[in-house]
Design a protein around this motif. Structure first.
Motif, PDB file in Angstrom:
ATOM      1  N   THR A  97      78.915  57.572 -24.362  1.00 13.90           N
ATOM      2  CA  THR A  97      77.558  57.911 -24.799  1.00 13.90           C
ATOM      3  C   THR A  97      77.216  59.333 -24.373  1.00 13.90           C
ATOM      4  O   THR A  97      77.441  59.711 -23.234  1.00 13.90           O
ATOM      5  CB  THR A  97      76.533  56.938 -24.180  1.00 13.90           C
ATOM      6  N   ILE A 179      77.214  49.448 -30.943  1.00 11.61           N
ATOM      7  CA  ILE A 179      77.021  49.243 -29.496  1.00 11.61           C
ATOM      8  C   ILE A 179      77.821  48.036 -29.010  1.00 11.61           C
ATOM      9  O   ILE A 179      78.458  48.084 -27.958  1.00 11.61           O
ATOM     10  CB  ILE A 179      75.518  49.052 -29.178  1.00 11.61           C
ATOM     11  N   LYS A 190      81.568  56.719 -30.639  1.00 11.61           N
ATOM     12  CA  LYS A 190      80.722  57.286 -29.598  1.00 11.61           C
ATOM     13  C   LYS A 190      79.273  57.279 -30.076  1.00 11.61           C
ATOM     14  O   LYS A 190      79.003  57.414 -31.260  1.00 11.61           O
ATOM     15  CB  LYS A 190      81.179  58.702 -29.269  1.00 11.61           C
ATOM     16  N   LEU A 191      78.361  57.110 -29.143  1.00 12.12           N
ATOM     17  CA  LEU A 191      76.945  57.010 -29.475  1.00 12.12           C
ATOM     18  C   LEU A 191      76.167  58.142 -28.810  1.00 12.12           C
ATOM     19  O   LEU A 191      76.571  58.652 -27.760  1.00 12.12           O
ATOM     20  CB  LEU A 191      76.400  55.657 -29.024  1.00 12.12           C
ATOM     21  N   HIS A 192      75.071  58.508 -29.424  1.00 11.52           N
ATOM     22  CA  HIS A 192      74.242  59.602 -28.923  1.00 11.52           C
ATOM     23  C   HIS A 192      72.856  59.045 -28.633  1.00 11.52           C
ATOM     24  O   HIS A 192      72.275  58.337 -29.456  1.00 11.52           O
ATOM     25  CB  HIS A 192      74.149  60.696 -29.990  1.00 11.52           C
ATOM     26  N   VAL A 193      72.333  59.330 -27.439  1.00  7.34           N
ATOM     27  CA  VAL A 193      70.989  58.879 -27.103  1.00  7.34           C
ATOM     28  C   VAL A 193      70.053  60.072 -27.002  1.00  7.34           C
ATOM     29  O   VAL A 193      70.458  61.181 -26.658  1.00  7.34           O
ATOM     30  CB  VAL A 193      70.957  58.050 -25.796  1.00  7.34           C
ATOM     31  N   LEU A 209      75.553  57.986 -16.905  1.00  8.60           N
ATOM     32  CA  LEU A 209      76.528  57.947 -17.995  1.00  8.60           C
ATOM     33  C   LEU A 209      77.958  58.148 -17.498  1.00  8.60           C
ATOM     34  O   LEU A 209      78.915  57.801 -18.195  1.00  8.60           O
ATOM     35  CB  LEU A 209      76.207  59.010 -19.055  1.00  8.60           C
ATOM     36  N   LEU A 247      73.103  51.256 -22.676  1.00  7.57           N
ATOM     37  CA  LEU A 247      73.795  52.501 -23.017  1.00  7.57           C
ATOM     38  C   LEU A 247      73.683  53.533 -21.905  1.00  7.57           C
ATOM     39  O   LEU A 247      74.649  54.240 -21.608  1.00  7.57           O
ATOM     40  CB  LEU A 247      73.250  53.083 -24.332  1.00  7.57           C
TER      41      LEU A 247
END
Length: 283
Positions: A97, A179, A190-193, A209, A247
């Motif tokens: 993340t 997720i 891959k994730l973006h917050v 993270l 996350l």
């Protein structure tokens, strides 16, 4: 809003609490199943499908001795990564993340002009509310036992209170699939917050993270990692104010004595997530 999966997760939580309370006398499977009002066969299948391991094996991950040993392993891993320098650090962590924060101007404006799509979805840890912007996932909260969807939505709107909200179940469902992928996690995207917080909070969330899945750390280690070793209370406050559950893994922060401690979305859920992650790491 009640769903079968959410009911099943509540049964798992109830079983974890019962197993902990009666740990010394090692209750039989039939006793645990009776406690959650299902047959022993159904309970064994339900728990093993969820965790991938038996209830007794799962509980071993949550003992103080095991968690203390895990703290030392995590400390060694993080120190090795830091000693190797930033270039190799990213390879060691392989961050799943990434994080972006609102600008100072956006922070002052409390989210004015930001469009947030949201939806309610089943997860391995019960029902959650997910909020998404064009710049990343901006909210994830698990509904607590006594909380309804209106209350959960209110909390998100309070945090992003000048934003524009629109429910889009299809859009957010796609993110939930990323997720919690149903199959091979090695293919996980891959994730973006996208977060709103003070500079100090953002430093703490970035440090969170870097805690690998299946590992734990302490408030002291987080404070040291952001070069502010005396700021334990402030670190605890920042961890507790995280608005993107799972996350940004605030559930991986425990007390130095091996006690898991509090969690914004219920302490038993913290145990559930940690044990589930450790099981998936094949410990």
């Amino acid at each position: 809003m009640t769903h079968d999966n959410d009911i099943n997760y509540r049964r798992i939580e109830q079983a974890i609490r019962y197993l902990e309370e009666h740990f010394k006398r090692q209750p039989e499977l039939s006793q645990v199943a009776d406690e959650v009002s299902v047959s022993p066969f159904h309970f064994q299948r339900l728990f093993t499908e969820w965790a991938g391991i038996s209830p007794k094996r799962f509980l071993q991950f949550l003992t103080i001795d095991f968690l203390k040993a895990r703290l030392q392993e995590s400390r060694n891993l993080i120190e090795a990564a830091e000693a190797a320098g930033l270039s190799s650090q990213s390879r060691v962590y392989d961050l799943f993340t990434t994080l972006e924060a609102v600008t100072p101007q956006e922070y002052k404006q409390h989210g004015t002009g930001i469009q947030i799509e949201y939806g309610f979805h089943e997860t391995p840890f019960g029902l959650c509310l997910l909020g998404v912007t064009a710049r990343g996932i901006c909210w994830m909260s698990f509904l607590q036992a006594d909380e309804d969807v209106t209350q959960a939505l209110h909390a998100m709107k309070e945090h992003w209170h000048n934003s524009v909200f629109h429910q889009d179940q299809e859009l957010t469902k796609a993110f939930i699939g990323q997720i919690f992928p149903a199959k091979d996690r090695s293919q996980q995207k891959k994730l973006h917050v996208f977060v709103k917080g003070t500079n100090f909070q953002i430093k703490v969330w970035e440090a969170l993270l870097r805690i690998p899945e299946g590992h734990v750390t302490t408030y002291q280690q987080i404070a040291s990692s952001i070069s502010n070793p005396q700021a334990l209370q402030a670190v605890g406050s920042a961890v507790g104010s995280n608005h993107i559950a799972y996350l940004i893994p605030c559930h991986r922060v425990i007390r130095k004595d091996g006690v898991l401690g509090e969690y914004r979305w219920e302490p038993t859920r913290k145990k559930s997530i940690l044990g589930w992650e450790m099981a998936r790491q094949g410990l």
